[in-house]
Enzyme design. Structure first.
Site, PDB file in Angstrom:
ATOM      1  N   ASP A  43      26.998  60.185  66.699  1.00 50.73           N
ATOM      2  CA  ASP A  43      26.137  59.453  65.764  1.00 50.73           C
ATOM      3  C   ASP A  43      24.864  60.203  65.398  1.00 50.73           C
ATOM      4  O   ASP A  43      23.889  59.564  64.971  1.00 50.73           O
ATOM      5  CB  ASP A  43      25.767  58.086  66.358  1.00 50.73           C
ATOM      6  CG  ASP A  43      26.793  57.018  65.984  1.00 50.73           C
ATOM      7  OD1 ASP A  43      27.056  56.853  64.782  1.00 50.73           O
ATOM      8  OD2 ASP A  43      27.340  56.363  66.889  1.00 50.73           O
ATOM      9  N   HIS A 171      33.332  47.518  62.609  1.00 52.09           N
ATOM     10  CA  HIS A 171      32.325  47.794  63.638  1.00 52.09           C
ATOM     11  C   HIS A 171      32.182  46.499  64.425  1.00 52.09           C
ATOM     12  O   HIS A 171      33.200  46.004  64.934  1.00 52.09           O
ATOM     13  CB  HIS A 171      31.002  48.301  63.036  1.00 52.09           C
ATOM     14  CG  HIS A 171      30.081  48.814  64.093  1.00 52.09           C
ATOM     15  ND1 HIS A 171      28.922  48.174  64.458  1.00 52.09           N
ATOM     16  CD2 HIS A 171      30.185  49.888  64.894  1.00 52.09           C
ATOM     17  CE1 HIS A 171      28.350  48.837  65.462  1.00 52.09           C
ATOM     18  NE2 HIS A 171      29.094  49.881  65.741  1.00 52.09           N
ATOM     19  N   HIS A 217      36.599  49.466  68.447  1.00 49.43           N
ATOM     20  CA  HIS A 217      35.973  48.258  67.878  1.00 49.43           C
ATOM     21  C   HIS A 217      36.991  47.230  67.366  1.00 49.43           C
ATOM     22  O   HIS A 217      36.585  46.214  66.788  1.00 49.43           O
ATOM     23  CB  HIS A 217      34.995  48.585  66.735  1.00 49.43           C
ATOM     24  CG  HIS A 217      33.737  49.277  67.163  1.00 49.43           C
ATOM     25  ND1 HIS A 217      32.604  48.587  67.519  1.00 49.43           N
ATOM     26  CD2 HIS A 217      33.439  50.592  67.302  1.00 49.43           C
ATOM     27  CE1 HIS A 217      31.648  49.462  67.849  1.00 49.43           C
ATOM     28  NE2 HIS A 217      32.138  50.669  67.735  1.00 49.43           N
ATOM     29  N   ASP A 307      30.411  59.565  72.022  1.00 50.04           N
ATOM     30  CA  ASP A 307      29.489  58.590  71.441  1.00 50.04           C
ATOM     31  C   ASP A 307      28.038  59.025  71.592  1.00 50.04           C
ATOM     32  O   ASP A 307      27.126  58.195  71.602  1.00 50.04           O
ATOM     33  CB  ASP A 307      29.698  57.200  72.052  1.00 50.04           C
ATOM     34  CG  ASP A 307      29.422  56.057  71.055  1.00 50.04           C
ATOM     35  OD1 ASP A 307      28.980  56.347  69.922  1.00 50.04           O
ATOM     36  OD2 ASP A 307      29.632  54.889  71.409  1.00 50.04           O
TER      37      ASP A 307
END
Ligand SMILES: *[C@@H]1O[C@H](CO)[C@@H](O)[C@H](O)[C@H]1NC(C)=O
Ligand SMILES: *[C@@H]1O[C@H](CO)[C@@H](O)[C@H](O)[C@H]1NC(C)=O
Ligand SMILES: [Zn+2]
Length: 416
Positions: A43, A171, A217, A307
């Site tokens: 991210d 998400h 997710h 992540d």
């Protein structure tokens, strides 16, 4: 006795433990020089927005110190390929999700262009191999969250043209066509029992385009429906094992078995909360997830999905992207073979991506799906209905009124 042993170790600079550690680290680095480490989810682009509003001209990504990821750490971590996440939060749904997502795609492109000696923009399995040969980090794009396409296959296709190669179906919010993982926690009601019929259309269109379907997710219902319907294998770009830590973001054993049967991949997330179901974790706890997924699904279904820069807590020993070789060394110490480690590093993802590309090529004679989502399924104050006939907006209301007047006039005419 113990103290003497320690002193002796320090004195000679080596003892059994450190020697083994050095040996497995040497072996890890050798394997990482032969096979690219491909990470499923990072991210950094979201940090670039949050910290700099995407103004990257002035910052130096080599030494940026407020993120888990910078170029120095990328080199240390031997990062061969990265799916950078084009993520925007669920609060943008029904508002400016598409614009914000395009801006995240743009900042990834700009990052690659600014640091061409480090990154190579990539959109295929072959690109990943080419970048690795050039000693660069292949940079791919994954869009995290179906809200980013605003229920439009046209937007999906356009994002494909911009280089997007996976879409995480949801998400942490339902979309008008898919439930999200929170449904399985009971904190959000199911809207679709998984995917709606438009959701099923989307799966077909992703297969046709060659966009990998990411089930991180997703709730259990969506996992199983996609595994039933998709012609291509799936990915979990950043999820760990439910049996090791029973968090709904993780993948249950029954699904690991199905991922094995369908040739997909689960890329392990390092977030403490998904690793140990608590706020703290160690590198060895992450290795436990690797061991478990290997036991249940085989070494063919595992990958890395750290992540980084998307989470607030990371395990001791895996604090940033530079630390990943230590995890590879730990797997070797636990008896993983060179072949198993190479599979997890990158071979598995390359296999999945090649198969997704093969399915795309096999479908290249079929036309794009141009049937839009039914208007009543997406009606909201920020969405117009141009193109939909009888959608119930002012335009068709006025047409109905006009029609009524014409009929009345016709009636009057007949009566005379
Ligand atoms: C690849 O990059 C590493 C780390 O920056 C460097 O040490 C190495 O010499 C490079 N190899 C080639 C073939 O360019
Ligand atoms: C699935 O498991 C079987 C049996 O354990 C194994 O032979 C096969 O290679 C696995 N498939 C993948 C994609 O890992
Ligand atoms: Zn996520």
């Amino acid at each position: 006795m113990l103290a003497e042993f320690v002193v002796l170790c320090l004195w000679f600079g080596s003892c059994a433990v450190t020697e083994a550690e050095d040996a497995s680290m040497t072996r890890a680095l050798k394997l990482m020089s032969e096979t690219p480490l491909i990470d499923g989810h990072n991210d950094l682009p979201w940090q670039l927005r949050g910290q700099f509003n995407n103004q990257i001209k002035e910052l130096d990504l080599h030494t940026l110190s407020t993120t888990h990821t910078n170029i120095r750490k990328i080199k240390q971590g031997r990062l061969g390929a990265q799916f950078w996440s084009a993520y925007v939060p669920c609060q943008t749904q029904y508002k400016d999700a598409v614009r914000q997502t395009l801006e995240q795609i743009d900042v990834i492109h700009r990052m690659c262009e600014k640091y061409t000696e480090t990154f190579m923009f990539a959109t295929s399995s072959q690109d990943i191999l080419d970048a690795f040969r050039l000693n660069k980090t292949a940079s791919l794009i994954g869009v995290e969250g179906g809200h980013s396409i605003d229920s439009s296959l046209g937007v999906l296709r356009t994002m494909y043209q911009l280089g997007v190669r996976y879409l995480t179906l949801t998400h942490s919010c339902n979309t008008p066509w898919a439930d999200n993982w929170l449904v399985d926690t009971g904190s959000e009601p199911s809207r679709h029992n998984g995917l709606s019929s438009f959701g099923k259309q989307l799966i077909g269109e992703m297969n046709r385009l060659g966009v990998m379907i990411d089930l991180a997710h997703a709730p259990l219902s969506v996992m199983n429906q996609v595994l039933d319907w998709s012609k291509a294998p799936v990915i979990f770009s950043h999820s760990s094992a439910y049996s090791v830590c029973p968090h709904r973001r993780n993948v249950p054993d029954e699904v690991l078995v199905r991922v094995n049967q369908t040739g997909g991949i689960v890329m392990v997330n390092f977030y403490n909360d998904y690793v140990t179901c608590s706020k703290t974790a160690k590198l060895s706890d992450v290795a436990d997830h690797f061991d478990h997924i290997k036991k249940v699904g085989g070494a063919g279904v595992i990958g890395f999905g750290g992540d980084y820069d998307g989470v607030s807590r990371l395990p001791e020993g895996l604090e940033d992207v530079s630390k990943v070789p230590s995890l590879v060394a730990e797997l070797l110490r636990r008896g993983w073979t060179d072949e198993e480690v190479k599979a997890a590093l990158g071979q598995n993802l390359l296999r999945v991506m090649k198969e997704v590309e093969r399915v795309r090529d096999s479908l290249n004679s079929s036309m794009p799906d141009d049937v839009p989502i039914p208007y009543k399924e997406v009606e909201n104050p920020c969405r117009t209905s141009f193109g939909y006939q009888n959608a119930g907006n002012e335009f068709s209301l006025s047409r109905a009124a006009l029609l009524l007047i014409l009929i009345l006039q016709a009636g009057v005419t007949f009566n005379t």
